[in-house]
Design a protein around this motif. Structure first.
Motif, PDB file in Angstrom:
ATOM      1  N   ARG A   1      43.823  31.565  40.287  1.00 30.18           N
ATOM      2  CA  ARG A   1      44.615  31.090  39.156  1.00 30.18           C
ATOM      3  C   ARG A   1      44.340  29.607  38.931  1.00 30.18           C
ATOM      4  O   ARG A   1      44.109  28.867  39.884  1.00 30.18           O
ATOM      5  N   GLY A   2      44.403  29.172  37.690  1.00 32.97           N
ATOM      6  CA  GLY A   2      44.190  27.757  37.408  1.00 32.97           C
ATOM      7  C   GLY A   2      43.952  27.514  35.939  1.00 32.97           C
ATOM      8  O   GLY A   2      43.575  28.421  35.192  1.00 32.97           O
ATOM      9  N   GLU A   3      44.161  26.287  35.532  1.00 31.59           N
ATOM     10  CA  GLU A   3      43.968  25.923  34.132  1.00 31.59           C
ATOM     11  C   GLU A   3      42.495  25.998  33.752  1.00 31.59           C
ATOM     12  O   GLU A   3      41.604  26.010  34.622  1.00 31.59           O
ATOM     13  N   THR A   4      42.239  26.024  32.466  1.00 35.00           N
ATOM     14  CA  THR A   4      40.865  26.020  31.967  1.00 35.00           C
ATOM     15  C   THR A   4      40.136  24.765  32.448  1.00 35.00           C
ATOM     16  O   THR A   4      40.681  23.664  32.380  1.00 35.00           O
ATOM     17  N   GLY A   5      38.910  24.967  32.937  1.00 32.51           N
ATOM     18  CA  GLY A   5      38.084  23.831  33.318  1.00 32.51           C
ATOM     19  C   GLY A   5      38.290  23.329  34.732  1.00 32.51           C
ATOM     20  O   GLY A   5      37.708  22.310  35.099  1.00 32.51           O
ATOM     21  N   THR A   6      39.085  24.018  35.556  1.00 25.11           N
ATOM     22  CA  THR A   6      39.335  23.535  36.921  1.00 25.11           C
ATOM     23  C   THR A   6      38.235  23.929  37.905  1.00 25.11           C
ATOM     24  O   THR A   6      38.185  23.404  39.017  1.00 25.11           O
TER      25      THR A   6
ATOM     26  N   THR B   1      29.684  41.164  45.666  1.00 26.62           N
ATOM     27  CA  THR B   1      30.952  40.719  45.068  1.00 26.62           C
ATOM     28  C   THR B   1      30.854  40.777  43.555  1.00 26.62           C
ATOM     29  O   THR B   1      29.825  40.399  42.972  1.00 26.62           O
ATOM     30  N   LEU B   2      31.917  41.259  42.921  1.00 28.00           N
ATOM     31  CA  LEU B   2      32.012  41.262  41.464  1.00 28.00           C
ATOM     32  C   LEU B   2      33.087  40.264  41.059  1.00 28.00           C
ATOM     33  O   LEU B   2      34.239  40.359  41.486  1.00 28.00           O
ATOM     34  N   PHE B   3      32.700  39.284  40.252  1.00 25.88           N
ATOM     35  CA  PHE B   3      33.630  38.251  39.779  1.00 25.88           C
ATOM     36  C   PHE B   3      34.035  38.566  38.358  1.00 25.88           C
ATOM     37  O   PHE B   3      33.205  38.557  37.448  1.00 25.88           O
ATOM     38  N   LEU B   4      35.325  38.858  38.156  1.00 25.79           N
ATOM     39  CA  LEU B   4      35.862  39.166  36.840  1.00 25.79           C
ATOM     40  C   LEU B   4      36.584  37.933  36.308  1.00 25.79           C
ATOM     41  O   LEU B   4      37.725  37.652  36.678  1.00 25.79           O
ATOM     42  N   ASP B   5      35.907  37.195  35.442  1.00 24.43           N
ATOM     43  CA  ASP B   5      36.494  35.990  34.874  1.00 24.43           C
ATOM     44  C   ASP B   5      37.348  36.348  33.658  1.00 24.43           C
ATOM     45  O   ASP B   5      37.034  37.286  32.925  1.00 24.43           O
ATOM     46  N   GLU B   6      38.438  35.597  33.441  1.00 24.06           N
ATOM     47  CA  GLU B   6      39.361  35.832  32.329  1.00 24.06           C
ATOM     48  C   GLU B   6      39.850  37.282  32.330  1.00 24.06           C
ATOM     49  O   GLU B   6      39.849  37.979  31.307  1.00 24.06           O
TER      50      GLU B   6
ATOM     51  N   VAL C   1      32.308  47.328  46.688  1.00 26.72           N
ATOM     52  CA  VAL C   1      32.306  46.059  45.964  1.00 26.72           C
ATOM     53  C   VAL C   1      33.589  45.296  46.265  1.00 26.72           C
ATOM     54  O   VAL C   1      34.684  45.875  46.241  1.00 26.72           O
ATOM     55  N   ARG C   2      33.441  44.023  46.545  1.00 28.91           N
ATOM     56  CA  ARG C   2      34.626  43.167  46.659  1.00 28.91           C
ATOM     57  C   ARG C   2      34.913  42.556  45.291  1.00 28.91           C
ATOM     58  O   ARG C   2      33.996  42.072  44.612  1.00 28.91           O
ATOM     59  N   ILE C   3      36.185  42.545  44.912  1.00 25.27           N
ATOM     60  CA  ILE C   3      36.580  42.006  43.615  1.00 25.27           C
ATOM     61  C   ILE C   3      37.198  40.626  43.793  1.00 25.27           C
ATOM     62  O   ILE C   3      38.095  40.423  44.615  1.00 25.27           O
ATOM     63  N   ILE C   4      36.687  39.662  43.015  1.00 29.09           N
ATOM     64  CA  ILE C   4      37.340  38.361  42.849  1.00 29.09           C
ATOM     65  C   ILE C   4      37.597  38.189  41.361  1.00 29.09           C
ATOM     66  O   ILE C   4      36.678  38.332  40.548  1.00 29.09           O
ATOM     67  N   ALA C   5      38.834  37.957  41.009  1.00 31.58           N
ATOM     68  CA  ALA C   5      39.204  37.808  39.600  1.00 31.58           C
ATOM     69  C   ALA C   5      39.726  36.401  39.344  1.00 31.58           C
ATOM     70  O   ALA C   5      40.133  35.698  40.275  1.00 31.58           O
ATOM     71  N   ALA C   6      39.705  35.997  38.090  1.00 31.68           N
ATOM     72  CA  ALA C   6      40.204  34.667  37.721  1.00 31.68           C
ATOM     73  C   ALA C   6      40.924  34.751  36.390  1.00 31.68           C
ATOM     74  O   ALA C   6      40.562  35.550  35.512  1.00 31.68           O
ATOM     75  N   SER C   7      41.939  33.916  36.255  1.00 32.60           N
ATOM     76  CA  SER C   7      42.689  33.882  34.994  1.00 32.60           C
ATOM     77  C   SER C   7      43.359  32.528  34.829  1.00 32.60           C
ATOM     78  O   SER C   7      43.843  31.948  35.802  1.00 32.60           O
TER      79      SER C   7
END
Length: 515
Positions: free
Chosen positions: A222-227, A290-295, A329-335
């Motif tokens: 979790r974090g603001e845009t651009g962090t 690893t699969l990175f799911l951004d937004e 697959v390991r999932i890392i997500a971000a929002s």
């Protein structure tokens, strides 16, 4: 006292430190403190060789942003000359070779370095890095100093060897990172930036990364845009047991609803118009990685349901196929949105939220990271120096003083763009003939939000603004007084918090009338 006796007495503290379990930063700070006691100078630095770059680990008497820079050896002939010789080197005062520290010496930032000497350090028979000394006066160093530096180098090598042993797990993580980096390069992707910082908020983030990296838990960043959420995902993957497998990134916000299942799960030939061949999806490409799911908050409810099934069972079907594929697959997500709020608003499934946020991790905004903004600026300065093809690029003291007081609503990305624009302005003003200095006006921070935290360490905002120099002095005084208050009057602790050398802090305090 004879020269040899003086050298022996100066080196004794390092002998004592070899048997002590010290943090890496403190060990190297003591190393430079001993060096300056042995050979008086205006600045010193310890740099580690990483590939074709030298990375500053500790500096004394140099601007804080130096720690954020990475010096490509090929771009700095003095560093190349030091690494090419096993013995200490003293450069002539009139050497035509550009000095990478010009304008970075805090004692007199407007003066260029005139005397420079240094020595390579080896650990286990391999080149490890450099130690450098600089003086603003021509002729400060002599042959006796070369002899002293030669004696110091062997003890310094033992010190860094001890530091390397203490790093332990960090060294293993670096090796894993290098393997993952090589995989990404082989796949045609650009090399990633590294996370940079020293602040308490940043250290907590690094601790969280170290805690979760070695597991297979699903992580929600979790974090603001651009962090820098993607950098955090890369760091987790690089330190994991999956680092030699791919890290596949998906920007969920950029995927049209109709193509999302095909993009994630793949399709077979003829599944839809335009499907002329079988195609593997991102999950299969990330198998054992690893699969990175951004937004991830931008996924529709239907997409969340489809994704949830794969996360629960590890099985997927390509679009248009009846055959199931099993993936690991390991999932890392971000929002940048709060998924709990999205659940309450009906835009996120509760079961998907609980599955995706097994280990939530928050990236602090730049305004909460104190002097990390100066370190990050150093990295961007070095990138822009290389991109623009100039011999040097630095911030003026006034420009540097503005950075910690800005609120940075766009976070690290905004800082990157600000430094890039300012570098172009400095180039347009000065041309390519000499090192560039970014002035406070080049940063264009005169309009917009300043830091609005409850901490009083902000730039003055008065009805009748003070002149710039007086405003900067007031801001510097506030920061120093607050650091001293938080440390209970401990000057060393206050200096560490401010990212300053203790002697420089004392001098600044005396100039500002702080008792």
């Amino acid at each position: 006292m004879t020269t040899s006796t003086h050298i022996l007495a100066s080196l004794l503290p390092l002998v004592d430190d070899l048997s002590r379990d010290l943090p890496e930063a403190e060990r190297y700070r003591r190393l430079l403190e001993t060096l300056r006691a042995l050979i008086p100078c205006d600045a010193s630095a310890l740099l580690r060789l990483e590939g074709d770059e030298l990375v500053p680990l500790a500096v004394d008497g140099l601007s804080l942003d130096t720690l954020g820079r990475r010096f490509r050896v090929a771009d700095h002939p003095r560093f190349a000359a030091l690494l090419a010789d096993d013995e200490p080197t003293l450069f002539p005062s009139d050497s035509p070779l550009p000095d990478p520290y010009d304008g970075l010496v805090t004692a007199e930032p407007h003066l260029d370095v005139h005397d420079c000497m240094g020595c390579p350090l080896s650990v286990g028979g391999q080149a490890w890095g450099l130690v450098t000394l600089d003086a603003l006066d021509a002729g400060r160093f002599g042959t006796d100093d070369l002899a002293a530096l030669r004696a110091f180098a062997s003890m310094a090598a033992a010190t860094v060897a001890a530091g390397e042993r203490m790093r332990g797990l960090e060294r293993d993580a670096e090796r894993e990172h290098s393997r993952a980096e090589g995989f990404r390069l082989a796949a045609g992707q650009a090399p990633v930036r590294r996370l940079t910082g020293l602040s308490p908020a940043f250290r907590r983030l690094v601790d969280d990364i170290g805690t979760v990296a070695h597991s297979d838990l699903t992580v929600l960043i979790r974090g603001e845009t651009g962090t820098g959420k993607e950098l955090v995902a890369q760091a987790i993957h690089a330190a994991s047991a999956r680092a030699d497998r791919p890290l596949i990134a998906v920007n969920c916000a950029a995927l049209p609803e109709l193509l999302l299942e095909s993009e994630l799960f793949g399709h077979v030939r003829g599944a839809f118009s335009g499907a002329t061949a079988d195609r593997r999806g991102k999950f299969e490409l990330a198998d054992h990685g690893t699969l990175f799911l951004d937004e991830v908050a931008d996924l529709s409810l239907g997409a969340q349901a489809a994704l949830l099934r794969v996360m629960q069972s590890g099985q997927l079907q390509r679009v248009g196929s009846d055959r199931e594929h099993r993936v690991d697959v390991r999932i890392i997500a971000a929002s940048n949105r709060d998924l709990a709020d999205e659940v309450r608003a009906g835009r996120c499934r509760a079961d998907f939220y609980h599955r995706i946020s097994v280990y939530p991790l928050t990236v602090p905004p730049l305004r909460e990271r104190g002097n990390d903004v100066v370190l990050l600026a150093g990295g961007f300065l070095e990138e822009n120096r290389a991109r623009l093809g100039v011999s040097g690029l630095r911030l003026s003291p006034e420009a540097q003083a503005l950075l910690p007081g800005w609120s940075w609503p766009g976070n690290v990305r905004e800082l990157e763009h600000t430094i890039g624009r300012a570098a172009l302005k400095a180039l347009a003003r000065s041309g390519r003939g000499k090192a560039l200095v970014i002035e406070s006006g080049d940063l264009d921070l005169s309009a917009g939000p300043m830091a609005t935290t409850t901490d009083t360490a902000t730039m003055p905002r008065e009805t009748n603004p003070l002149p710039l120099r007086a405003a900067l002095d007031l801001y510097e005084r506030q920061r120093i007084e607050q650091a001293l208050s938080r440390s209970g009057g401990n000057w060393a602790a206050a200096a560490r918090e401010l990212g300053m050398d203790r002697a420089n802090l004392r001098r600044s305090a005396a100039r500002l009338g702080i008792a």
